[in-house]
Structures are given as structure tokens and as C-alpha cells.
Design an enzyme around this catalytic site. Sequence first.
Site, mmCIF file in Angstrom:
data_model
loop_
_atom_site.group_PDB
_atom_site.id
_atom_site.type_symbol
_atom_site.label_atom_id
_atom_site.label_comp_id
_atom_site.label_asym_id
_atom_site.label_seq_id
_atom_site.Cartn_x
_atom_site.Cartn_y
_atom_site.Cartn_z
ATOM 1 N N LYS A 79 0.857 -1.200 0.000
ATOM 2 C CA LYS A 79 0.000 0.000 0.000
ATOM 3 C C LYS A 79 0.887 1.242 0.000
ATOM 4 O O LYS A 79 1.887 1.288 0.728
ATOM 5 C CB LYS A 79 -0.916 -0.025 1.231
ATOM 6 C CG LYS A 79 -1.930 1.123 1.265
ATOM 7 C CD LYS A 79 -2.926 0.966 2.417
ATOM 8 C CE LYS A 79 -3.934 2.102 2.441
ATOM 9 N NZ LYS A 79 -4.946 1.965 3.500
ATOM 10 N N SER A 159 -9.903 2.152 2.593
ATOM 11 C CA SER A 159 -9.009 2.882 1.714
ATOM 12 C C SER A 159 -7.972 1.999 1.021
ATOM 13 O O SER A 159 -7.332 2.445 0.080
ATOM 14 C CB SER A 159 -8.277 3.945 2.525
ATOM 15 O OG SER A 159 -7.444 3.315 3.501
ATOM 16 N N SER A 183 -10.333 -0.055 6.931
ATOM 17 C CA SER A 183 -9.758 -0.041 5.579
ATOM 18 C C SER A 183 -9.068 -1.306 5.112
ATOM 19 O O SER A 183 -8.641 -1.376 3.962
ATOM 20 C CB SER A 183 -8.779 1.117 5.444
ATOM 21 O OG SER A 183 -9.493 2.284 5.208
#
Length: 483
Positions: A79, A159, A183
Site C-alpha cells: 500500500k 481505503s 480499511s
Amino acid sequence: MSELSNLNITSARENLLKKEISSVELTNYYIGKIEENKGLNCYITQTPEIALKMAKKSDEKISGGLDIGILEGIPIGMKDLFCTNGVKTTAGSRILENFIPFYESTVSKNLWDNGAVMLGKTNMDEFAMGSANTTSFFGNVENPLKEKESIKKLVPGGSSGGSAAAVASGQCLGATGSDTGGSIRQPASFCGLVGLKPTYGRCSRFGMVAFASSLDQAGPLTKSVNDAALMLQAMSGYDQKDSTSSKNRVPNFLDYKNLDLKKIKIGLPKEYIIEGLNSQIKECWENSVKLFKDNGAEIIDISLPHTEFALPTYYIIAPAEASANLARYDGVRYGFREKADELLDLYECTRSSGFGDEVKRRLMIGTYVLSAGYYDAYYLKALKVRKLIFNDFENAFKKCDLILTPTTPNVAFGIGEKQNDPIEMYLNDVLTVPASLAGLPAISVTGGLNDKSLPIGLQLIGKPFDEVSVLAGGKFLEDSREF
Ligand code: GLN
């Protein structure tokens, strides 16, 4: 050797160790997949050269039979909120568009030390604020899954949407996520994956771009529960560079296999039957309760009375912490800078054009709830309610070992939906934020499919530092579902 497209971390690892495939071959395959699936917009930065170098090193280690890491030769996505030394790290924001860290986050370092191969940095909501991956400066991410007989483009959740969509579309074997209010779990649920948020403190936050420091926690997004255990093993551990990192012993997470489900007590919180909970999700939840029961687990009705206050509490505490954390982006020290003659203008112009709308909204809420006159009424009150929510869980865990709930009130929705009213978007997080506020480990595993073939995620919340039971419960759900 299994088909490359069917591999997960567990099976790829076996093939690598048996030398049926090399990490370079595997890495080249995923580099090709990333090119093929560019339209889903999962990666902000691709790092094929680095990946091949790492893969080559892993192959050498495997053939030498020495110093083989838990994830040796396994290509993963990172990420884009984990700082990677020498590799651009944007947190999905214009303000960090060209930021190249000169240090490595502890979680990514742990993964590389354990042999994982970095394919690239995955797309995400700006500063991890969002539930649909529609707030990234680098564009929306698309869910590879579609409703049956439909071409409507769906959100992957947020997210960590880039990570989830990349794993689900076979553009890596696993990926990292971060979970502040859901998330990891919510995108796992929308993309049909396993997403594990460990106990707060289990993984170091050093080098993770901060959103809300008392909530942020790293974790894996994978195709299977066993994969999640392997990735978490590599990511976890005490780190003196993070003062909230836990010194608690890291267990062997694969011990989940030895737990006897018949001895496990599953708590069912009535407060999670919320208004707006999709009826098919409710049915899937009820079916899973039956499965646990039929398998000998004891089902216990519990109460978490402050659940209804979790969402407003989260949406005070998280923006408050974000407003403090994001004050550092002033155009002077980091990344993007707008031209201006005066210092104050420099701050104003840089922040106005560097941050997107959702981030600005949170910063305004955050500074408001922390401002003199409102601090006691909002922020301090929220801290008190947070403690009550924690106490609710503590009491419930006197009666049960795991708490079973749905992960989200709805399945993946269309890109562009729920965009007009921020509250409607925030409601996505209603079932994930309580465990975040209490710092508890929680997993999302697909429990079933709805009538349009979209995955329904079920959540298991555990006691502090009891990821092993959470994994055991998740494994049971994974093995007993009927699709
Ligand atoms: N959707 C939540 C938010 O926007 C959670 C985000 C997260 O966990 N990073 O704040």
C-alpha cells in the site's frame, strides 16, 4: 505444479520450496498481469526492476537452502502509505506526489527481510480517508468483480482498495493494507478476500504515513486465511521506533490450526442488527451462526450497548488526530509546494491545492473539535465514549472468545454512488469502527455470495492479541461456506 493463476501465498510457497517454479518466473508473471490489468488502476508505482532483483536473490537463497524467509520469493503489493526507501510514496495525495522517502517502514522492512518481493505501490484513498477508493489523487480503483450479468463498475472498498483489487484480480499474491476504521476489512469484504486487522500495537507504525495514530494499524489482504497468517507472521513484532508498538510475544499464527472450535464461544451482539443492514447480509450472518453451532461452538447472545456511538466517536477522534498529523504538510519540508511570496500564502496555497476535498473536510472537522470551546464538548467527550466502547468489549469477552458480525452493511456499490453525502459514505464503516476504537484484532472473510454473485464479508473480532483465535474462526468460515 498448480496453474499460476490459481496460486495463493501458501501454494506458491510450496512450489517455490520444491523448486517447481522460480521466484523470477513468478515475478515476471505478475509483472505481466499488472500490465494486462492497468485499467483497474491498482498500482500508483510499479517497481519491476526492484522486484526482479529481489526475486533473483530469493531464488539464490532457495537453491542454497539457507536463510529462507517465511515469504521467500513471494511477490506482493505494498500500500502506498508504507514508506519505501528510494521508492516514491504518495499516500494517494498530490501533496506527496513526488515524495521519495530515504527510510523504510518497519512493516515493509520486515516483509523484505522475510523474502517478500515488491511489485509496486498500490493505490489508496488519499491519506487513507475513504471507503470506496474514490478520493485518490491518482484516480479511482475499480473492483475486478461485477454483479452477475452487469457491466456496472463497482468500487473495491477503501481505503486499501488498490491492494484489495490487485489481489482479487491476480496482480500479486497478497498485499499490505492499513486499517484505521475498517480499511483492510471493508475492501476485503467488497473484493471477496481475507483482510486481517491485528491488535493495535502488533505491527509497528514506524514509516507508515499517519492518518489517526491511535487507530492506524497495518495488516494483510490475501486470498486465504492461511495466507493472512503467513503474512502477519512476517509483518509483526516489537519495534523500538514506535512507542505504541507492543512487546507482547508474537505467537506462531499458524497455531490457529490446532484450536478446537468446539471449545470456542461465539458472541452475537444484538446491537449489530442495525437499520439499513442488507437482508441478504443478515441471512448470510445467520447461516454462519448455524454453521458454527452445528460444528459444536457455543453461541452466546451478548450486548455491546455503546455500539451506536462508535461511528460519531470515530468521526471525531480520527479527524482530530488527522488534523494534527497532517499539519506537517506545509510545502516547506515535504513534497509539493505552491509558489507564493509570503510564508502564510505558501502554507495556504500549498495545502489548498495539495489536499483533496475529503482530506480538507476532515482537517476542518478535526481542527473544529480540537478548538478552544469545543474541545470538551466534542473531543474529550469522544475519548470518554471510546473508553465505554472498550469496556463493552471487555465485558463481552468475559462471556465469549470471538464476536461474529457482518463486516459491512452492504456489498460493493457502483463507482460514483454515495458520493454526494459524506455521511452516507461514512455509514459504510458502522460495523468496523467499534473494533478499531477498542484496538482489537478483527478479520473479514467471505461468508457467501448475494443473489448477484457479489461477496458478503463476515467479521470476527477477538480479544487483544488473540489473532490466533480470530484466524481459527476465519478458517472455519472459509472451509464451511458453500460456493
Ligand atoms: N473509511 C474510514 C475512513 O474514511 C476508515 C478508513 C481507514 O480505515 N483508513 O475514515
